[in-house]
Scaffold this motif. Sequence first.
Motif, short mmCIF file in Angstrom:
data_model
loop_
_atom_site.label_atom_id
_atom_site.label_comp_id
_atom_site.label_asym_id
_atom_site.label_seq_id
_atom_site.Cartn_x
_atom_site.Cartn_y
_atom_site.Cartn_z
N LEU A 32 0.83 -1.20 0.00
CA LEU A 32 0.00 0.00 0.00
C LEU A 32 0.87 1.25 0.00
N ALA A 33 1.90 1.23 0.82
CA ALA A 33 2.77 2.41 0.91
C ALA A 33 3.45 2.68 -0.42
N ILE A 34 3.89 1.60 -1.09
CA ILE A 34 4.58 1.77 -2.37
C ILE A 34 3.65 2.41 -3.39
N LEU A 35 2.44 1.84 -3.51
CA LEU A 35 1.53 2.34 -4.54
C LEU A 35 1.08 3.76 -4.22
N GLY A 36 0.78 4.02 -2.95
CA GLY A 36 0.37 5.37 -2.58
C GLY A 36 1.47 6.38 -2.81
N LEU A 37 2.68 6.04 -2.35
CA LEU A 37 3.80 6.96 -2.51
C LEU A 37 4.15 7.16 -3.97
N ASP A 38 3.95 6.10 -4.76
CA ASP A 38 4.26 6.23 -6.19
C ASP A 38 3.40 7.31 -6.81
N PHE A 39 2.13 7.32 -6.43
CA PHE A 39 1.25 8.36 -6.97
C PHE A 39 1.73 9.74 -6.52
N VAL A 40 2.01 9.88 -5.24
CA VAL A 40 2.44 11.18 -4.72
C VAL A 40 3.73 11.64 -5.41
N LEU A 41 4.69 10.71 -5.51
CA LEU A 41 5.98 11.08 -6.11
C LEU A 41 5.81 11.44 -7.57
N THR A 42 5.01 10.64 -8.30
CA THR A 42 4.80 10.94 -9.71
C THR A 42 4.17 12.31 -9.89
N ALA A 43 3.16 12.59 -9.03
CA ALA A 43 2.50 13.89 -9.12
C ALA A 43 3.51 15.00 -8.85
N MET A 44 4.38 14.79 -7.86
CA MET A 44 5.37 15.81 -7.54
C MET A 44 6.34 16.00 -8.70
N MET A 45 6.78 14.89 -9.30
CA MET A 45 7.77 14.98 -10.37
C MET A 45 7.16 15.62 -11.62
N MET A 46 5.90 15.28 -11.89
CA MET A 46 5.27 15.85 -13.08
C MET A 46 4.92 17.32 -12.85
N GLY A 47 4.53 17.63 -11.60
CA GLY A 47 4.22 19.01 -11.27
C GLY A 47 5.46 19.89 -11.22
N GLY A 48 6.62 19.27 -11.38
CA GLY A 48 7.85 20.04 -11.40
C GLY A 48 8.20 20.66 -10.06
N TRP A 49 7.94 19.92 -8.98
CA TRP A 49 8.27 20.42 -7.66
C TRP A 49 9.77 20.52 -7.46
#
Lengths: 157, 267, 260
Positions: free
Chosen positions: C243-260
């Motif tokens: 669960l942590a992997i899949l949840g964090l993957d979404f958060v990280l992807t969103a951060m990387m795409m959002g150009g944080w």
Amino acid sequence: MRTRTIEISVGFFMMLGVLALVFLAFKVSGLTNLVGNHVYYVTADFNNIGGLKVRAPVRMAGVRIGQVTQIDLDHKTYQAKVTMAINNADSNIPDDSSASILTEGILGANYVGVAPGYADKFLHNGSKIDNTHPALVLENLIGQLLFSVNKGSEKKS
Amino acid sequence: MDNSHDHLVKIRNVHFKRGERQIFSGIDMTIPKGKVVAIMGPSGCGKTTMLRLIGAKLKPSQGSIEVDGQNIHRLSRKQLYTARRKIGLLFQSGALFTGMSVFENVAFPLREHTNLSELLIRDLVLMKLQAVGLRGAAGLMPSELSGGMARRVALARAIALDPQLIMYDEPFTGLDPIAMGVIVNLIRRLNDALGLTSIVVSHDVSEVMGIADYIYVLADGKVIGEGTPESIKHTQSPRLEQFIQGLPDGVVPFHYPAKDYAEELLA
Amino acid sequence: MIARMQALGEQGLNFCGTFGRAGLFLLATLLRRPRLIRTFPLLVNELYSVGVLSLIIIIVSGLFIGMVLGLQGYNILVDFAASEKLGTLVALSIVRELGPVVAALLFAGRAGSALTAEIGLMKATEQLDSMEMIGVDPLWRIISPRLWAGFIALPLLTLIFSAVAILGGYLVGVQWLGIDGGSFWSNMQATVHFREDVVNGIIKSLVFGFVVVWIAVFQGFDAVPTSAGISRATTKTVVYSSLAILGLDFVLTAMMMGGW
């Protein structure tokens, strides 16, 4: 003896990991310039860049010579200012070369094509390519085509 | 037993609670140097808890425990780990490190706490294993040992650093008579030969009577009897008598508290 | 109704409590001063059991996932006469998402559960207690090397997984389905970027490795020391890590795409 095998296999594991990194870096992502100082920058203003994006390739005679690094709008001329990084290996590009926005195939991505000119001077860091051709926008082309077809049929009738 | 610096462990008015359950309410004990002292009592009276308190695995809610003149619960983590080298604890299961051979298990404290050369460590380990009669088993893994052998290896590991105090948690349970005899013999012999002080926690009355110099009997969070084996045997207290002679019914009732038998059957 | 809310509140408090304990546990472990000469052999041993032993499953899964991607991608791309873009498709999906996520899931199942079971068993058989009584801090001797080994091993495993998967795609696409090898690689190289794709994938796997090993080690250390407790802790490790992997993957992807 057991510790020895463990040490060797761990070393093998680490090496495999590094090897994979090298593979991903060079074979997969085509990383050639690790430091980043093997390029020089050239700009060109276009009336319309179509779907050109940052990191799109720059090609001369179909050969990749660099990539687009930046796209801005010039607020005075309302043209798109495209900055390109050209490999130092290709430093003998004539000053009066022309740049056009081209498309890979019919539905492919846009890239910048550079056609050589005839001048003796070469492009250098900070130079600007004056002779540019905008992207051919498919909608406009179709519009023009329809317009001319209409005109033709009007004449006939 | 009043010469105070002859006492290795001094337990003063110790109270301990686990959750809501009061386990100890005011325990006083003194463990003299060089003796084998037994702590006895029925199951669940907190004998093992007492060992954990002495080893500072647990903290009393009130009272103090001194080991070799130091209040063991007031030490910093680092000091505590240093103090623990003076204490060996033999777990009921032996608690050998399953990933290491017998040799490595005994060598473990030496490797962790000393910078001795490999050769010296080897000699020391073989000496300790010889003391428990298992020098020939040095190459075996813990899974290949019988219960009694595992306990002897654990004993060799516990004495590897030459501690002053060694505590045995139920050393006699689950052993066949021969292995039991070996352990009983070892506890006494090591104590005298190495000048150790031993605390044996057990409920095996006859074995303990055989080796202990002094006995404390715990029940209901208190010391209900103490003395030499001889005096304990002839004590008049009914609770002590029931425990020592193993009578099924007495002050400690045979039946767990329940509703009236006839009433429950008819309900 | 009130009883249900009460139960819910209690679960929430329990969760916070567990989380707090896990955090303190992690802090205490990381604060243990590593003694380099002594820690290094332990670390090598743990790298072996966490990394080398996971190698087979990582390589085999990577190969098959790459091959399946090649096959599926080819069948879709060929309709658009764009089959030479297969390299791009395989490489991007592997390097950005599948590599870090699948490798981390496999790692949680293979190494994470083994770590939990091992530490839980050490606790149940009083090995941790007896180590403490010998005067050796189990957080330093047992937990710390495992934690660091996990942090190091997962990014390496992810790199290996990605590389093997791309080779699997190459095998199917070029060797079997007959795409031109040159365009397979050059299309890939034109679109995959080292900084944006490969490095971001490594960052993801670093985060996943950290979380998986943290969960695994804590669950082992916090397990109820019985056989039922250990099996529950092992299950929890796999479930929570996934669960942590899949949840964090979404958060990280969103951060990387959002150009944080």
